[in-house]
Design a protein around this motif. Structure first.
Motif, PDB file in Angstrom:
ATOM      1  N   PHE A   1      37.931  49.563  61.209  1.00  0.00           N
ATOM      2  CA  PHE A   1      37.673  49.083  59.854  1.00  0.00           C
ATOM      3  C   PHE A   1      37.846  50.197  58.828  1.00  0.00           C
ATOM      4  O   PHE A   1      37.641  51.380  59.132  1.00  0.00           O
ATOM      5  N   THR A   2      38.227  49.794  57.622  1.00  0.00           N
ATOM      6  CA  THR A   2      38.109  50.645  56.453  1.00  0.00           C
ATOM      7  C   THR A   2      37.198  49.905  55.486  1.00  0.00           C
ATOM      8  O   THR A   2      37.231  48.669  55.423  1.00  0.00           O
ATOM      9  N   SER A   3      36.362  50.645  54.757  1.00  0.00           N
ATOM     10  CA  SER A   3      35.393  49.968  53.895  1.00  0.00           C
ATOM     11  C   SER A   3      35.047  50.812  52.682  1.00  0.00           C
ATOM     12  O   SER A   3      34.791  52.018  52.803  1.00  0.00           O
ATOM     13  N   GLY A   4      35.067  50.169  51.532  1.00  0.00           N
ATOM     14  CA  GLY A   4      34.708  50.840  50.283  1.00  0.00           C
ATOM     15  C   GLY A   4      34.493  49.818  49.193  1.00  0.00           C
ATOM     16  O   GLY A   4      34.582  48.602  49.437  1.00  0.00           O
TER      17      GLY A   4
ATOM     18  N   ILE B   1      32.901  42.730  59.825  1.00  0.00           N
ATOM     19  CA  ILE B   1      33.583  42.888  58.534  1.00  0.00           C
ATOM     20  C   ILE B   1      32.755  42.253  57.417  1.00  0.00           C
ATOM     21  O   ILE B   1      32.727  42.738  56.277  1.00  0.00           O
ATOM     22  N   ASP B   2      32.046  41.170  57.733  1.00  0.00           N
ATOM     23  CA  ASP B   2      31.150  40.556  56.753  1.00  0.00           C
ATOM     24  C   ASP B   2      30.062  41.553  56.347  1.00  0.00           C
ATOM     25  O   ASP B   2      29.752  41.705  55.153  1.00  0.00           O
ATOM     26  N   LYS B   3      29.502  42.230  57.340  1.00  0.00           N
ATOM     27  CA  LYS B   3      28.422  43.189  57.075  1.00  0.00           C
ATOM     28  C   LYS B   3      28.934  44.389  56.287  1.00  0.00           C
ATOM     29  O   LYS B   3      28.284  44.846  55.330  1.00  0.00           O
ATOM     30  N   LEU B   4      30.075  44.920  56.660  1.00  0.00           N
ATOM     31  CA  LEU B   4      30.641  46.077  55.962  1.00  0.00           C
ATOM     32  C   LEU B   4      30.933  45.745  54.497  1.00  0.00           C
ATOM     33  O   LEU B   4      30.669  46.554  53.602  1.00  0.00           O
ATOM     34  N   SER B   5      31.481  44.561  54.283  1.00  0.00           N
ATOM     35  CA  SER B   5      31.791  44.132  52.924  1.00  0.00           C
ATOM     36  C   SER B   5      30.514  44.048  52.078  1.00  0.00           C
ATOM     37  O   SER B   5      30.496  44.461  50.908  1.00  0.00           O
ATOM     38  N   PHE B   6      29.445  43.556  52.692  1.00  0.00           N
ATOM     39  CA  PHE B   6      28.158  43.456  51.994  1.00  0.00           C
ATOM     40  C   PHE B   6      27.592  44.844  51.681  1.00  0.00           C
ATOM     41  O   PHE B   6      27.160  45.114  50.558  1.00  0.00           O
ATOM     42  N   LEU B   7      27.599  45.735  52.673  1.00  0.00           N
ATOM     43  CA  LEU B   7      27.025  47.068  52.487  1.00  0.00           C
ATOM     44  C   LEU B   7      27.793  47.892  51.458  1.00  0.00           C
ATOM     45  O   LEU B   7      27.200  48.648  50.683  1.00  0.00           O
ATOM     46  N   SER B   8      29.138  47.763  51.470  1.00  0.00           N
ATOM     47  CA  SER B   8      29.970  48.550  50.546  1.00  0.00           C
ATOM     48  C   SER B   8      30.147  47.865  49.187  1.00  0.00           C
ATOM     49  O   SER B   8      30.813  48.412  48.312  1.00  0.00           O
ATOM     50  N   LYS B   9      29.562  46.652  49.078  1.00  0.00           N
ATOM     51  CA  LYS B   9      29.716  45.858  47.839  1.00  0.00           C
ATOM     52  C   LYS B   9      31.203  45.737  47.462  1.00  0.00           C
ATOM     53  O   LYS B   9      31.607  45.958  46.316  1.00  0.00           O
TER      54      LYS B   9
ATOM     55  N   ALA C   1      39.685  44.740  58.205  1.00  0.00           N
ATOM     56  CA  ALA C   1      39.781  44.905  59.664  1.00  0.00           C
ATOM     57  C   ALA C   1      41.239  45.124  60.038  1.00  0.00           C
ATOM     58  O   ALA C   1      42.127  44.438  59.521  1.00  0.00           O
ATOM     59  N   TRP C   2      41.471  46.085  60.924  1.00  0.00           N
ATOM     60  CA  TRP C   2      42.827  46.431  61.353  1.00  0.00           C
ATOM     61  C   TRP C   2      42.915  46.318  62.874  1.00  0.00           C
ATOM     62  O   TRP C   2      42.025  46.785  63.585  1.00  0.00           O
ATOM     63  N   THR C   3      43.979  45.710  63.363  1.00  0.00           N
ATOM     64  CA  THR C   3      44.160  45.526  64.811  1.00  0.00           C
ATOM     65  C   THR C   3      45.103  46.585  65.359  1.00  0.00           C
ATOM     66  O   THR C   3      46.192  46.803  64.814  1.00  0.00           O
ATOM     67  N   ILE C   4      44.682  47.230  66.442  1.00  0.00           N
ATOM     68  CA  ILE C   4      45.502  48.256  67.093  1.00  0.00           C
ATOM     69  C   ILE C   4      45.432  48.066  68.603  1.00  0.00           C
ATOM     70  O   ILE C   4      44.538  47.389  69.121  1.00  0.00           O
ATOM     71  N   LYS C   5      46.362  48.670  69.306  1.00  0.00           N
ATOM     72  CA  LYS C   5      46.315  48.711  70.761  1.00  0.00           C
ATOM     73  C   LYS C   5      45.198  49.656  71.195  1.00  0.00           C
ATOM     74  O   LYS C   5      44.910  50.642  70.515  1.00  0.00           O
TER      75      LYS C   5
END
Length: 357
Positions: free
Chosen positions: A277-280, A52-60, A286-290
């Motif tokens: 994950f969703t990212s933009g 999630i750290d990486k996604l946040s960085f890439l999507s600014k 981050a979302w938790t699912i079964k």
């Protein structure tokens, strides 16, 4: 999004100290007398995840939202809790609300810290907890099977409850019966022994790496259970440090993972959970699912309207998103997939849901 984990054990085994360490707080009173905790303390902890750290960085992204776990420090249990002894009724009502249970047992000697029993015996402590939980579940099922309630049950439900009652009366927990978790009427009953649990051994500092005779005896007595060895006092010290200092300190004492990291990993395994994950630009989350959740159902975790009006899920694996840096670049390189409602979401998927307005 995450799960709720209750910390249970006999009085004075280190529950509040562990809770304070896990949640980086001092909300739970820790003292050298039984029933120091009366009402449950609740702490919400972010699940550390470099993805999630990486996604946040890439999507600014303007915001980054980790999955989280709720830890609940529940009042100490004693023999007779199922009949209201100690803080029995409060204990049982609070524990019914969690998804998984941390059975914390004392595995160290100390004349300075009282024990509710005269002798340190982790196996006996676990048996006390287990017995009280089984007795509480027996009471719940017997009430449900009473004449007045029986009229509201189907024949299948009555047969299932009677089968479970036999199992409990033999001293067997229900958490091996995985299919029972899908029975909605059982979830309403709030049975405790159906919940998955982790045995956490609280040792002293010198035994945190390899355990001791207490932990070895426990493993022999409960060979099929998940075990974690921690020192609650060390965890408390670790969480007071800055991240870079924490890493140095852990290296110096030979610890590979914090108790929190171990509990998160084991908890996700026990409950069969995955993360998507969703990212933009606005946020990465981050979302938790079964495990084995369909895409349409996963969309409903974000918003019920997303599930109702689901069209498709545009999907990129985390590795491909990291490599190409965005949905657009992943698409240009043939790594974006268009999945329908029956697609089973995988751990690490980065999803963009298309829905009808």
């Amino acid at each position: 999004m995450g799960f709720k984990c209750g910390i249970v054990g006999l009085p004075n085994v280190g529950k509040s100290t562990l809770f304070n360490a896990l949640t980086s707080s001092k909300n739970a009173q820790a003292a050298n007398f039984p029933f120091c905790t009366i009402d449950p303390n609740i702490g919400v902890v972010d699940v550390p995840d470099k993805r999630i750290d990486k996604l946040s960085f890439l999507s600014k992204s303007k915001k980054k939202i980790n999955a989280n776990i709720k830890f609940v420090d529940i009042a100490g249990l004693v023999k007779g809790a199922s009949k209201g002894e100690g803080l029995g009724n409060k204990f049982l009502s609070h524990i019914r609300e969690v998804d998984a249970i941390i059975h914390l047992v004392r595995c160290f000697d100390s004349e300075k810290i009282q024990h509710v029993n005269t002798k340190i015996d982790p196996a006996a402590d676990l048996e006390t907890i287990k017995t009280e939980i089984l007795l509480a579940d027996i009471t719940q099922i017997e009430k449900k099977l009473e004449k007045n309630h029986k009229k509201k049950l189907t024949t299948k439900q009555i047969d299932l409850l009677e089968k479970m009652l036999k199992k409990l009366n033999k001293g067997e927990s229900l958490n091996t019966e995985k299919e029972l978790l899908n029975e909605s009427f059982l979830r309403e009953l709030g049975l405790i022994s159906i919940k998955p649990y982790i045995i956490v051994c609280n040792v002293d500092e010198k035994n945190v790496k390899n355990g001791n005779d207490y932990t070895e005896n426990l493993k022999k007595k409960f060979p099929n259970q998940k075990f974690i060895i921690i020192c609650a006092d060390i965890e408390d010290q670790i969480m007071d440090l800055e991240p870079d200092e924490r890493e140095v300190y852990m290296k110096n004492i030979g610890l590979g993972k914090t108790g929190l990291d171990q509990l998160i990993k084991t908890g996700y395994e026990l409950l069969g959970l995955n993360t998507f994950f969703t990212s933009g630009p606005e946020e990465s989350k981050a979302w938790t699912i079964k495990k084995n959740t369909y895409a349409q159902k996963a969309a409903g975790i974000i918003h019920t309207d997303f599930e109702k009006n689901f069209i498709r899920a545009e999907t990129v694996s985390f590795d491909d998103f990291e490599k190409y840096g965005s949905f657009e670049k992943a698409k240009e390189n043939g790594k974006l997939r268009v999945e329908g409602k029956d697609y089973i979401v995988k751990d690490g998927d980065v999803l963009y849901f298309r829905v009808n307005p």
